[in-house]
Design a protein around this motif. Structure first.
Motif, PDB file in Angstrom:
ATOM      1  N   UNK A 131       0.774  -1.231   0.000  1.00 35.76           N
ATOM      2  CA  UNK A 131       0.000   0.000   0.000  1.00 35.76           C
ATOM      3  C   UNK A 131       0.805   1.280   0.000  1.00 35.76           C
ATOM      4  N   UNK A 132       2.125   1.199   0.219  1.00 37.75           N
ATOM      5  CA  UNK A 132       2.952   2.399   0.332  1.00 37.75           C
ATOM      6  C   UNK A 132       3.143   3.089  -1.014  1.00 37.75           C
ATOM      7  N   UNK A 133       2.832   4.381  -1.056  1.00 38.97           N
ATOM      8  CA  UNK A 133       3.251   5.242  -2.158  1.00 38.97           C
ATOM      9  C   UNK A 133       4.651   5.766  -1.855  1.00 38.97           C
ATOM     10  N   UNK A 134       5.218   6.481  -2.807  1.00 44.05           N
ATOM     11  CA  UNK A 134       6.555   7.049  -2.612  1.00 44.05           C
ATOM     12  C   UNK A 134       6.402   8.537  -2.331  1.00 44.05           C
ATOM     13  N   UNK A 135       6.267   8.859  -1.053  1.00 42.06           N
ATOM     14  CA  UNK A 135       6.140  10.252  -0.619  1.00 42.06           C
ATOM     15  C   UNK A 135       6.438  10.340   0.869  1.00 42.06           C
ATOM     16  N   UNK A 136       6.746  11.527   1.326  1.00 40.92           N
ATOM     17  CA  UNK A 136       7.214  11.689   2.697  1.00 40.92           C
ATOM     18  C   UNK A 136       6.096  11.582   3.731  1.00 40.92           C
ATOM     19  N   UNK A 137       4.823  11.526   3.312  1.00 45.66           N
ATOM     20  CA  UNK A 137       3.730  11.330   4.261  1.00 45.66           C
ATOM     21  C   UNK A 137       3.836   9.995   4.994  1.00 45.66           C
ATOM     22  N   UNK A 138       4.611   9.065   4.439  1.00 48.65           N
ATOM     23  CA  UNK A 138       4.790   7.752   5.072  1.00 48.65           C
ATOM     24  C   UNK A 138       6.091   7.658   5.863  1.00 48.65           C
ATOM     25  N   UNK A 139       6.806   8.754   5.963  1.00 47.67           N
ATOM     26  CA  UNK A 139       8.113   8.747   6.618  1.00 47.67           C
ATOM     27  C   UNK A 139       8.049   9.408   7.996  1.00 47.67           C
ATOM     28  N   UNK A 140       8.437   8.677   9.020  1.00 45.73           N
ATOM     29  CA  UNK A 140       8.502   9.257  10.358  1.00 45.73           C
ATOM     30  C   UNK A 140       9.597  10.315  10.424  1.00 45.73           C
ATOM     31  N   UNK A 141      10.692  10.084   9.698  1.00 46.37           N
ATOM     32  CA  UNK A 141      11.801  11.028   9.708  1.00 46.37           C
ATOM     33  C   UNK A 141      11.394  12.403   9.197  1.00 46.37           C
ATOM     34  N   UNK A 142      10.567  12.424   8.144  1.00 48.32           N
ATOM     35  CA  UNK A 142      10.212  13.708   7.518  1.00 48.32           C
ATOM     36  C   UNK A 142       8.794  14.189   7.845  1.00 48.32           C
ATOM     37  N   UNK A 143       7.927  13.268   8.290  1.00 49.68           N
ATOM     38  CA  UNK A 143       6.530  13.639   8.532  1.00 49.68           C
ATOM     39  C   UNK A 143       6.140  13.535  10.001  1.00 49.68           C
ATOM     40  N   UNK A 144       7.016  12.916  10.797  1.00 47.20           N
ATOM     41  CA  UNK A 144       6.763  12.848  12.232  1.00 47.20           C
ATOM     42  C   UNK A 144       5.845  11.700  12.634  1.00 47.20           C
ATOM     43  N   UNK A 145       5.301  11.806  13.847  1.00 45.95           N
ATOM     44  CA  UNK A 145       4.509  10.712  14.408  1.00 45.95           C
ATOM     45  C   UNK A 145       3.156  10.568  13.708  1.00 45.95           C
ATOM     46  N   UNK A 146       2.733  11.554  12.931  1.00 48.30           N
ATOM     47  CA  UNK A 146       1.445  11.463  12.237  1.00 48.30           C
ATOM     48  C   UNK A 146       1.597  10.856  10.837  1.00 48.30           C
ATOM     49  N   UNK A 147       2.757  10.244  10.574  1.00 46.26           N
ATOM     50  CA  UNK A 147       2.955   9.580   9.290  1.00 46.26           C
ATOM     51  C   UNK A 147       1.837   8.564   9.060  1.00 46.26           C
ATOM     52  N   UNK A 148       1.594   8.247   7.799  1.00 45.83           N
ATOM     53  CA  UNK A 148       0.539   7.291   7.465  1.00 45.83           C
ATOM     54  C   UNK A 148       0.906   5.896   7.952  1.00 45.83           C
TER      55      UNK A 148
END
Length: 362
Positions: A131-148
Motif C-alpha cells: 500500500x505504500x506510495x513514494x512520498x514523505x507522508x509515510x516517513x517518520x523522519x520527515x513527517x513525524x509521528x502522524x505519518x501514514x
C-alpha cells in the motif's frame, strides 16, 4: 473465476512484511542499488519531495551503469501537470518514464481509470508490493509521528517473473490478463480480459469459505452490495469478522459513505474499529489465521471494478500470526464502532463548488 487459494505454506524466510515507511524506502533503495539488469517501478504517487529525491538519486546511478529502468506513474496520483516536466529533467536520459492516462479530450472515458498499483520488481527476482506510495507522508523522519500507517511486503520468489508480466501488460497497454501461478503463491489483478470481477470473486470466495475468522484492514470501505452481504452472512453463521478502518479518512465523501456501511455491519455482529492515531492506509486481509492477502486494492468500488490493482495471495501461518498481532495492536488504538456511534465527518466541504467536490472522487 480463479482456482482455490494455494494450499502449501509459503516459506516465511522468503517474505518480509514492513509497516514503517523509512524502513521500506531504505530497503527499496538498497535493492535498486544492488540490481544487476533491470528495475521496474510502478506507483500511484511519486512525489518530488525528500523521499522522491532519494529514489531519483539511486535510479540515476543505476541508469549510468547501463541498467534497463522503467518507471510507470499515474498521471493523477503523481500530479503530471504539476510535476511531470520537473521529474523528467531530474531523471537520467536512459530511464524510460511513462505516465498512465494523462488527460485527453479525445479519450475522456479512460481518464476515470487510474493505475493504483504500488510495485517494484528487481531483476524479475525480488518484489516489493503493498500500500505504500513514494512520498514523505509515510516517513517518520520527515513527517513525524502522524505519518501514514501502511503495510508493504518484500518477496523473493521465482514467481516474480509473473509480476514482471503484469508490469509489461500495463506498460505496453495490453489488455490485462491473469497469470496463474504454479507455486504456493498467487498474484491477482482486480480485472482481466476474461473477468471484470476477478478480485471481487476471489474476495467473495474467501469470505464464504472462512471457517473461523476474517480480519480486514482497509482505508476506504465502499464495496458493492454482494460483498456487504457476504460479510454479513459470514458473521451470521458464526465467523468472527473484524474490520479496521481509519477514524478520519483523507477523502471526506468516501468517509461519509463508509460510515453508513459501518452502522449496517455492526447491527449484524461485525466488529468495526476506527483507527485513531493517524491516517490508516494499509490494505490487508487474513482469513482463518492462515490465508493472507496484501496489495494495493482498497475495499471500494474503484479498486474492485475501475482502477488497476495487484494483490498477493498466499498461505503462511507465520505471516498471518504477525499480521494478527499487528491487527490487535491497531485495534487497541482504535475506538469500537457501534450502531449508536456518531461519526466525526465534517460537512463543510459540501458547500464547495461542484468542481472542488469532484476531486474527492479521484
Amino acid at each position: 473465476c480463479l482456482s482455490t487459494v494455494p494450499g502449501q505454506d509459503l516459506d516465511s524466510d522468503s517474505i518480509q512484511v514492513i509497516t514503517e515507511g523509512d524502513v521500506l524506502y531504505r530497503e527499496m533503495c538498497k535493492a535498486m542499488d544492488l540490481a544487476e539488469k533491470e528495475i521496474l517501478l510502478e506507483s500511484y504517487i511519486f512525489a518530488l519531495d525528500l523521499i522522491g529525491e532519494q529514489f531519483i538519486a539511486v535510479l540515476n546511478k543505476k541508469a549510468e551503469q547501463g541498467l534497463e529502468i522503467k518507471i510507470h506513474l499515474d498521471a493523477v496520483g503523481s500530479h503530471y501537470y504539476r510535476n511531470g516536466q520537473a521529474l523528467k529533467k531530474k531523471l537520467h536520459n536512459n530511464i524510460s518514464l511513462r505516465w498512465f492516462h494523462r488527460w485527453s479530450w479525445y479519450r475522456l472515458w479512460r481518464f476515470n481509470v487510474r493505475n493504483h498499483r504500488k510495485l517494484l520488481v528487481i531483476d524479475r527476482k525480488l518484489i516489493f508490493m503493498g500500500g505504500f506510495n513514494i512520498h514523505q507522508q509515510c516517513s517518520r523522519q520527515y513527517y513525524g509521528i502522524i505519518r501514514w500507517r501502511d503495510t508493504h511486503m518484500i518477496l523473493k520468489t521465482e514467481e516474480a517473473e509473473l509480476v514482471g508480466k503484469y508490469f509489461d501488460d500495463l506498460w505496453l497497454r495490453r489488455p490485462q490478463r491473469y497469470y496463474e501461478s504454479t507455486k504456493n503463491i498467487s498474484f491477482i489483478p482486480n480485472l482481466s480480459r476474461k473477468c471484470r470481477f476477478l478480485l471481487r470473486c476471489q474476495l467473495s470466495q474467501f469470505i464464504t469459505s472462512a471457517k473461523v475468522s476474517i480480519q480486514l484492514t482497509t482505508p476506504y470501505f465502499v464495496p458493492d452490495e454482494y460483498l456487504i452481504k457476504d460479510l454479513i452472512r459470514a458473521s451470521q453463521r458464526g465467523i468472527k469478522v473484524s474490520l479496521l478502518v481509519p477514524d478520519k479518512g483523507d477523502h471526506p465523501l468516501i468517509n461519509t459513505m463508509a460510515w453508513h456501511y459501518y452502522t449496517r455491519l455492526t447491527h449484524s455482529g461485525i466488529k468495526v474499529y476506527a483507527y485513531l492515531p493517524r491516517m490508516l492506509h494499509a490494505k490487508t486481509m487474513v482469513v482463518d489465521s492462515s490465508i493472507v492477502m496484501i496489495g494495493s486494492a482498497n475495499m471500494d468500488y474503484r479498486s474492485l471494478f475501475i482502477n488497476h490493482e495487484l494483490v498477493c495471495l498466499f498461505v503462511s501461518k507465520k505471516i498471518a500470526e504477525d499480521l494478527n498481532i499487528l491487527f490487535k495492536h491497531d485495534c487497541e488504538q482504535s475506538r469500537v464502532v457501534t450502531p449508536l456511534t456518531k461519526h466525526t465527518v465534517q460537512y463543510w466541504w459540501l458547500r464547495r463548488p461542484i468542481a472542488a467536490l469532484l476531486k474527492h472522487l479521484i
